[in-house]
Design a protein around this motif. Structure first.
Motif, PDB file in Angstrom:
ATOM      1  N   SER A 116     -63.376  -1.475   1.827  1.00  0.00           N
ATOM      2  CA  SER A 116     -62.494  -0.752   1.327  1.00  0.00           C
ATOM      3  C   SER A 116     -61.378  -0.551   2.387  1.00  0.00           C
ATOM      4  O   SER A 116     -60.014  -0.353   2.187  1.00  0.00           O
ATOM      5  CB  SER A 116     -62.841   0.421   0.772  1.00  0.00           C
ATOM      6  OG  SER A 116     -63.362   1.492   2.140  1.00  0.00           O
ATOM      7  N   HIS A 117     -61.575  -0.544   3.488  1.00  0.00           N
ATOM      8  CA  HIS A 117     -60.767  -0.553   4.855  1.00  0.00           C
ATOM      9  C   HIS A 117     -61.560  -0.860   5.905  1.00  0.00           C
ATOM     10  O   HIS A 117     -62.779  -1.230   5.876  1.00  0.00           O
ATOM     11  CB  HIS A 117     -60.194   0.665   4.745  1.00  0.00           C
ATOM     12  CG  HIS A 117     -61.094   1.787   5.207  1.00  0.00           C
ATOM     13  ND1 HIS A 117     -61.763   2.271   4.328  1.00  0.00           N
ATOM     14  CD2 HIS A 117     -60.937   2.681   6.358  1.00  0.00           C
ATOM     15  CE1 HIS A 117     -62.406   3.275   4.717  1.00  0.00           C
ATOM     16  NE2 HIS A 117     -61.924   3.790   5.908  1.00  0.00           N
ATOM     17  N   PHE A 118     -60.928  -1.120   7.332  1.00  0.00           N
ATOM     18  CA  PHE A 118     -61.559  -1.537   8.324  1.00  0.00           C
ATOM     19  C   PHE A 118     -62.105  -0.589   9.494  1.00  0.00           C
ATOM     20  O   PHE A 118     -62.647  -0.890  10.578  1.00  0.00           O
ATOM     21  CB  PHE A 118     -60.732  -2.587   9.130  1.00  0.00           C
ATOM     22  CG  PHE A 118     -60.119  -3.693   8.076  1.00  0.00           C
ATOM     23  CD1 PHE A 118     -60.953  -4.521   7.432  1.00  0.00           C
ATOM     24  CD2 PHE A 118     -58.665  -3.935   8.240  1.00  0.00           C
ATOM     25  CE1 PHE A 118     -60.506  -5.461   6.742  1.00  0.00           C
ATOM     26  CE2 PHE A 118     -58.112  -4.911   7.375  1.00  0.00           C
ATOM     27  CZ  PHE A 118     -59.060  -5.562   6.510  1.00  0.00           C
ATOM     28  N   ASP A 121     -67.464   2.318  10.031  1.00  0.00           N
ATOM     29  CA  ASP A 121     -68.310   2.770   9.341  1.00  0.00           C
ATOM     30  C   ASP A 121     -68.283   2.295   7.844  1.00  0.00           C
ATOM     31  O   ASP A 121     -69.023   2.671   7.018  1.00  0.00           O
ATOM     32  CB  ASP A 121     -68.312   4.441   8.990  1.00  0.00           C
ATOM     33  CG  ASP A 121     -67.215   4.929   8.686  1.00  0.00           C
ATOM     34  OD1 ASP A 121     -66.104   4.648   9.042  1.00  0.00           O
ATOM     35  OD2 ASP A 121     -67.161   6.238   8.099  1.00  0.00           O
ATOM     36  N   HIS A 122     -67.555   1.164   7.718  1.00  0.00           N
ATOM     37  CA  HIS A 122     -67.394   0.649   6.437  1.00  0.00           C
ATOM     38  C   HIS A 122     -67.623  -0.943   6.458  1.00  0.00           C
ATOM     39  O   HIS A 122     -67.994  -1.547   5.455  1.00  0.00           O
ATOM     40  CB  HIS A 122     -65.951   1.069   5.860  1.00  0.00           C
ATOM     41  CG  HIS A 122     -65.810   2.181   5.431  1.00  0.00           C
ATOM     42  ND1 HIS A 122     -66.013   2.887   4.079  1.00  0.00           N
ATOM     43  CD2 HIS A 122     -65.545   3.321   6.111  1.00  0.00           C
ATOM     44  CE1 HIS A 122     -65.771   4.344   4.002  1.00  0.00           C
ATOM     45  NE2 HIS A 122     -65.430   4.574   5.479  1.00  0.00           N
ATOM     46  N   VAL A 123     -67.365  -1.372   7.757  1.00  0.00           N
ATOM     47  CA  VAL A 123     -67.424  -3.047   7.713  1.00  0.00           C
ATOM     48  C   VAL A 123     -68.906  -3.628   8.197  1.00  0.00           C
ATOM     49  O   VAL A 123     -68.848  -5.103   7.944  1.00  0.00           O
ATOM     50  CB  VAL A 123     -66.384  -3.558   8.710  1.00  0.00           C
ATOM     51  CG1 VAL A 123     -65.071  -3.202   8.452  1.00  0.00           C
ATOM     52  CG2 VAL A 123     -66.481  -2.874  10.152  1.00  0.00           C
ATOM     53  N   GLY A 213     -63.272   4.404  -1.624  1.00  0.00           N
ATOM     54  CA  GLY A 213     -63.374   4.136  -0.339  1.00  0.00           C
ATOM     55  C   GLY A 213     -62.906   5.356   0.326  1.00  0.00           C
ATOM     56  O   GLY A 213     -63.365   6.601  -0.196  1.00  0.00           O
ATOM     57  N   ASP A 214     -62.402   5.675   1.577  1.00  0.00           N
ATOM     58  CA  ASP A 214     -62.248   6.846   2.277  1.00  0.00           C
ATOM     59  C   ASP A 214     -60.650   7.058   1.694  1.00  0.00           C
ATOM     60  O   ASP A 214     -60.252   8.141   2.239  1.00  0.00           O
ATOM     61  CB  ASP A 214     -62.031   6.403   3.682  1.00  0.00           C
ATOM     62  CG  ASP A 214     -63.501   6.589   4.321  1.00  0.00           C
ATOM     63  OD1 ASP A 214     -64.225   6.845   3.630  1.00  0.00           O
ATOM     64  OD2 ASP A 214     -63.324   6.544   5.525  1.00  0.00           O
ATOM     65  N   PHE A 215     -60.043   6.794   0.748  1.00  0.00           N
ATOM     66  CA  PHE A 215     -58.887   7.113   0.052  1.00  0.00           C
ATOM     67  C   PHE A 215     -58.756   8.465  -0.545  1.00  0.00           C
ATOM     68  O   PHE A 215     -58.184   9.615  -0.344  1.00  0.00           O
ATOM     69  CB  PHE A 215     -58.125   6.115  -0.816  1.00  0.00           C
ATOM     70  CG  PHE A 215     -56.963   6.764  -1.402  1.00  0.00           C
ATOM     71  CD1 PHE A 215     -55.855   6.523  -0.592  1.00  0.00           C
ATOM     72  CD2 PHE A 215     -56.816   7.015  -2.622  1.00  0.00           C
ATOM     73  CE1 PHE A 215     -54.684   6.931  -1.125  1.00  0.00           C
ATOM     74  CE2 PHE A 215     -55.590   7.635  -3.091  1.00  0.00           C
ATOM     75  CZ  PHE A 215     -54.473   7.656  -2.375  1.00  0.00           C
TER      76      PHE A 215
END
Ligand code: ZN
Length: 235
Positions: A116-118, A121-123, A213-215
């Motif tokens: 969702s972004h870089f 804790d997401h990649v 995501g974190d949005f």
């Protein structure tokens, strides 16, 4: 007089250095360079199953799964979205524990990973995925002439938990606004900057799901990070 001039110059240099390094200085409060200790396992509810002692799985429907990390400090949720042709893994945690066995237990379709972004804790960091998709933005394309995108400290922040910024080997660029086809299921790719300048959300209009995501999530939203933009968020 000369001494005052030297003192003013030194103070100016120090102030400029602090301003330049402000994110690194502030963010050291959020991590000490190693993965945080695991939290105790809690009862996560009757509709949640533990895959192992780390991951939980919640079926939103027969083809959509939330894969949670309730014992990780950030308490992330990653989503497995399955079509008839292929599946999409939307986020992969920090890679503290490899998420692929959880995914393979839920689908036999080929899996494409889309962050969702870089942020680290997401990649998935050291976990290597067979296929990787990334939102198609000019500032990312320019940095990946060979479809290899080396993440920067600012967009990754992994030093908080001891992860170096990885290089993403990109198989698929997703145009903002386009439909991502999974086979008998399509997801609208939405560019949603604010938390970061590359954040992507996915809309499954047929099923009424928005993966953000974190949005957007329950809890305080982060809009002060190095590549955040409060103006974008508010728009
Ligand atoms: Zn984030």
């Amino acid at each position: 007089m000369k001494k005052i001039a030297i003192a003013v110059t030194l103070l100016s240099v120090l102030a400029a250095l602090i301003v330049h390094q402000r994110f690194r200085i502030v963010l050291t409060q959020f991590g000490d360079g190693s993965p945080p200790p695991l939290l105790d396992a809690q009862d996560e509810g009757a509709d949640v199953t533990w895959h192992d002692d780390y991951y939980i799985v919640q079926a939103l429907d027969a083809k959509t799964f939330a894969i949670g990390e309730p014992r990780y400090l950030q308490q992330n949720f990653n989503y497995l979205i399955i079509g008839t042709e292929r599946a999409l893994l939307f986020d992969a945690g920090s890679g503290y524990r490899d998420i692929r066995p959880v995914v393979e237990a839920l689908t036999d379709k080929p899996v494409t990973f889309l962050p969702s972004h870089f942020h680290f804790d997401h990649v998935g960091n050291r976990v290597e995925f067979e296929r990787v998709a990334v939102i198609d933005l000019p500032h990312l394309r320019d940095r990946a002439p060979n479809n290899e995108l080396q993440l920067t400290w600012e967009e990754h922040l992994g030093s908080l938990e001891g992860y170096d910024p990885p290089t993403l080997k990109i198989d698929e660029w997703l145009e903002a606004g386009s439909l991502l086809e999974l086979g008998d299921r399509s997801l609208r790719v939405i560019f949603s900057p604010g938390h970061t300048d590359d954040s992507v959300s996915l809309l499954d209009a047929a099923r009424g799901y928005l993966f953000s995501g974190d949005f957007m999530y329950p809890g305080p939203l982060f809009a002060f990070l190095p590549n955040s933009n409060m103006g974008d968020y508010l728009q």
